[in-house]
Scaffold this active site. Structure first.
Site, mmCIF file in Angstrom:
data_model
loop_
_atom_site.group_PDB
_atom_site.id
_atom_site.type_symbol
_atom_site.label_atom_id
_atom_site.label_comp_id
_atom_site.label_asym_id
_atom_site.label_seq_id
_atom_site.Cartn_x
_atom_site.Cartn_y
_atom_site.Cartn_z
ATOM 1 N N ASP A 59 0.947 -1.071 0.023
ATOM 2 C CA ASP A 59 0.067 -0.018 -0.088
ATOM 3 C C ASP A 59 0.738 0.994 0.061
ATOM 4 O O ASP A 59 1.778 1.360 0.930
ATOM 5 C CB ASP A 59 -0.962 -0.113 1.436
ATOM 6 C CG ASP A 59 -1.709 1.278 1.293
ATOM 7 O OD1 ASP A 59 -1.894 2.153 0.863
ATOM 8 O OD2 ASP A 59 -2.766 1.018 2.123
ATOM 9 N N SER A 138 1.104 12.397 -15.442
ATOM 10 C CA SER A 138 -0.100 12.553 -16.344
ATOM 11 C C SER A 138 0.129 13.691 -17.274
ATOM 12 O O SER A 138 1.063 14.607 -16.851
ATOM 13 C CB SER A 138 -1.351 12.694 -15.572
ATOM 14 O OG SER A 138 -2.360 13.191 -15.990
ATOM 15 N N TYR A 151 -5.549 17.172 -8.080
ATOM 16 C CA TYR A 151 -4.841 15.968 -8.661
ATOM 17 C C TYR A 151 -3.645 16.475 -9.499
ATOM 18 O O TYR A 151 -2.681 15.979 -9.272
ATOM 19 C CB TYR A 151 -5.824 15.269 -9.579
ATOM 20 C CG TYR A 151 -5.335 14.226 -10.371
ATOM 21 C CD1 TYR A 151 -5.045 12.923 -9.828
ATOM 22 C CD2 TYR A 151 -4.935 14.228 -11.733
ATOM 23 C CE1 TYR A 151 -4.522 11.979 -10.768
ATOM 24 C CE2 TYR A 151 -4.467 13.450 -12.617
ATOM 25 C CZ TYR A 151 -4.293 12.034 -12.168
ATOM 26 O OH TYR A 151 -3.839 11.115 -12.920
ATOM 27 N N LYS A 155 0.319 15.659 -9.206
ATOM 28 C CA LYS A 155 1.184 14.886 -10.341
ATOM 29 C C LYS A 155 2.137 15.859 -10.705
ATOM 30 O O LYS A 155 3.398 15.475 -10.913
ATOM 31 C CB LYS A 155 0.302 14.849 -11.551
ATOM 32 C CG LYS A 155 -0.582 13.512 -10.972
ATOM 33 C CD LYS A 155 0.054 12.248 -11.134
ATOM 34 C CE LYS A 155 -0.856 11.120 -11.419
ATOM 35 N NZ LYS A 155 -0.216 9.745 -10.902
HETATM 36 P P1 NAP Z 1 -6.755 2.263 -12.180
HETATM 37 O O1 NAP Z 1 -7.284 1.184 -13.207
HETATM 38 O O2 NAP Z 1 -7.738 2.960 -11.245
HETATM 39 O O3 NAP Z 1 -5.521 1.900 -11.469
HETATM 40 C C1 NAP Z 1 -5.020 2.370 -10.119
HETATM 41 C C2 NAP Z 1 -4.203 1.233 -9.356
HETATM 42 O O4 NAP Z 1 -3.618 2.212 -8.328
HETATM 43 C C3 NAP Z 1 -5.339 0.423 -8.879
HETATM 44 O O5 NAP Z 1 -4.591 -0.833 -9.067
HETATM 45 C C4 NAP Z 1 -5.418 0.923 -7.537
HETATM 46 O O6 NAP Z 1 -5.812 -0.353 -6.609
HETATM 47 C C5 NAP Z 1 -4.118 1.323 -7.013
HETATM 48 N N1 NAP Z 1 -4.125 2.117 -6.003
HETATM 49 C C6 NAP Z 1 -4.747 3.204 -5.562
HETATM 50 N N2 NAP Z 1 -4.606 3.504 -4.143
HETATM 51 C C7 NAP Z 1 -3.434 2.582 -4.019
HETATM 52 C C8 NAP Z 1 -2.798 2.582 -2.797
HETATM 53 N N3 NAP Z 1 -2.830 3.102 -1.492
HETATM 54 N N4 NAP Z 1 -1.529 1.569 -2.656
HETATM 55 C C9 NAP Z 1 -1.403 0.962 -3.689
HETATM 56 N N5 NAP Z 1 -2.226 0.826 -4.665
HETATM 57 C C10 NAP Z 1 -3.156 1.838 -4.749
HETATM 58 O O7 NAP Z 1 -6.172 3.471 -13.059
HETATM 59 P P2 NAP Z 1 -5.272 3.492 -14.198
HETATM 60 O O8 NAP Z 1 -5.758 4.161 -15.270
HETATM 61 O O9 NAP Z 1 -4.431 2.232 -14.387
HETATM 62 O O10 NAP Z 1 -4.083 4.568 -13.340
HETATM 63 C C11 NAP Z 1 -2.717 4.053 -13.394
HETATM 64 C C12 NAP Z 1 -1.872 5.469 -13.273
HETATM 65 O O11 NAP Z 1 -2.125 6.152 -14.496
HETATM 66 C C13 NAP Z 1 -2.086 6.283 -12.290
HETATM 67 O O12 NAP Z 1 -1.101 6.989 -11.648
HETATM 68 C C14 NAP Z 1 -2.827 7.556 -12.855
HETATM 69 O O13 NAP Z 1 -2.681 8.707 -12.041
HETATM 70 C C15 NAP Z 1 -2.232 7.470 -14.024
HETATM 71 N N6 NAP Z 1 -3.003 7.940 -15.284
HETATM 72 C C16 NAP Z 1 -4.270 7.701 -15.411
HETATM 73 C C17 NAP Z 1 -5.129 8.133 -16.566
HETATM 74 C C18 NAP Z 1 -6.413 7.850 -16.973
HETATM 75 O O14 NAP Z 1 -7.164 8.309 -17.740
HETATM 76 N N7 NAP Z 1 -6.621 6.521 -16.580
HETATM 77 C C19 NAP Z 1 -4.617 9.326 -17.018
HETATM 78 C C20 NAP Z 1 -3.333 9.835 -16.893
HETATM 79 C C21 NAP Z 1 -2.530 9.166 -15.820
HETATM 80 P P3 NAP Z 1 -7.124 -0.749 -5.806
HETATM 81 O O15 NAP Z 1 -7.892 -1.472 -6.942
HETATM 82 O O16 NAP Z 1 -6.927 -1.264 -4.743
HETATM 83 O O17 NAP Z 1 -7.888 0.602 -5.850
#
Ligand code: NAP
Length: 291
Positions: A59, A138, A151, A155
């Site tokens: 975590d 991001s 947010y 970042k």
């Molecule tokens: P996602 O599917 O929601 O995945 C986020 C992951 O982070 C999940 O595995 C979640 O676990 C985990 N997480 C949240 N809180 C945590 C904690 N305290 N300790 C450990 N793990 C934790 O979203 P994603 O799109 O794949 O996001 C991955 C990265 O890409 C993030 O850093 C996000 O900011 C970045 N990003 C995303 C987007 C977008 O549009 N999706 C755009 C730009 C950047 P749980 O399942 O336990 O919640």
């Protein structure tokens, strides 16, 4: 011996797909997640791809769990070659609407989580004079966006933290640090951001409310473009960029993952798209003779 890669936040989305892709590319993958009861999706994706990954609890808000993961992985895998800070959480809410607790949470997960993980793994990489750290930020880490101030600021903090480390670690300790800056990714992220945004009590009906509706409409328009342009990428497409950075001879300080992201950030990045000119200039001014 295969190189060892550790990824945070692999229960879904980008982290899950990156874990599978790295395993397909001959990495020994330690896929970490805060709740290992969610490992089913990752393990079945790995099985479908014909690879295996080790699931480890971690975590990013808990320094003790991070240290236990680092120590356990080094004891079992012998070393850590690559660390990918992927875990993060979306949060679209005007700061005047956010509670004190929400302000701390969004910063803790998205920024201090990265700081804690790097602090735990760096002594090992420094000792080996080798290692790669990738921080998934991001386009919001370069360009502020409406209703995303908290947010984006978190970042931005990771971007600044990475930039500063990149002036020191590669040259003196052989450890490379890179920000990977996606635009939209079609993952659970939007859904979880929306849950965090609306919470249980909903949002106030005030002057911001109609502008927030406009923001949400734009968000849905962009999300609906997946497949027609790259405003929204698949997690597989973004994972491929992470793999490129991991395999690069000389990793950049920062990289966007799509042309849409490149266009959005162009006023910030045009003069130095990968951050290496700025890094060289800072090293010259702060660690060498030049004023
Ligand atoms: P996602 O599917 O929601 O995945 C986020 C992951 O982070 C999940 O595995 C979640 O676990 C985990 N997480 C949240 N809180 C945590 C904690 N305290 N300790 C450990 N793990 C934790 O979203 P994603 O799109 O794949 O996001 C991955 C990265 O890409 C993030 O850093 C996000 O900011 C970045 N990003 C995303 C987007 C977008 O549009 N999706 C755009 C730009 C950047 P749980 O399942 O336990 O919640």
């Amino acid at each position: 011996m295969n190189p060892v890669a550790v990824i945070t936040g692999t229960s879904s989305g980008l982290g899950l797909h990156t874990a599978v892709l790295l395993a397909q590319n001959a990495f020994t993958v330690y896929a970490t997640m805060r709740d290992v009861s969610k490992k089913g999706a990752l393990l079945s994706a790995a099985e479908d791809a014909g690879v295996s990954v080790q699931v480890v609890p971690l975590d990013v808000t808990d320094a003790v769990s991070i240290q236990a993961a680092v120590d356990g992985i080094i004891a079992e895998g012998g070393q850590i070659d690559v660390w990918i800070n992927n875990a993060g959480a979306g949060f679209a809410k005007h700061p005047e609407w956010a509670t004190e607790e929400e302000m701390h949470w969004v910063t803790d997960v998205n920024y201090f989580g990265v700081v804690r993980c790097i602090r735990a793994v760096l002594p090992h990489m420094r000792e080996r004079k080798a290692g790669r750290v990738l921080n998934v930020t991001s386009v919001g880490g370069l360009v502020g966006q409406p209703f995303n101030a908290l947010y984006c600021a978190a970042k931005f903090a990771v971007e600044g933290y990475t930039e500063a480390l990149a002036t020191l670690l590669p040259e003196h300790f052989g450890v490379h640090v890179t920000c990977v800056e996606p635009g939209g990714i079609a993952t659970e992220f939007a859904a979880s951001a929306t849950v965090a945004t609306f919470g249980t009590a909903g949002l106030p009906d005030d002057e911001y409310a109609p502008i927030f509706q406009q923001y949400l409409a734009g968000f849905q328009r962009r999300a609906g473009t997946s497949g027609r342009n790259d405003a929204y990428q698949t997690p597989e497409e973004v994972a491929a960029v992470l793999l490129q950075v991991v395999q690069s001879e000389d990793p950049p300080v920062r990289v966007r993952t799509s042309q849409w992201g490149e266009r959005l950030c162009r006023y910030k990045t045009a003069a130095d798209p990968d951050g290496t000119r700025q890094r060289a200039d800072v090293i010259e001014r702060f660690l060498h003779e030049r004023l």
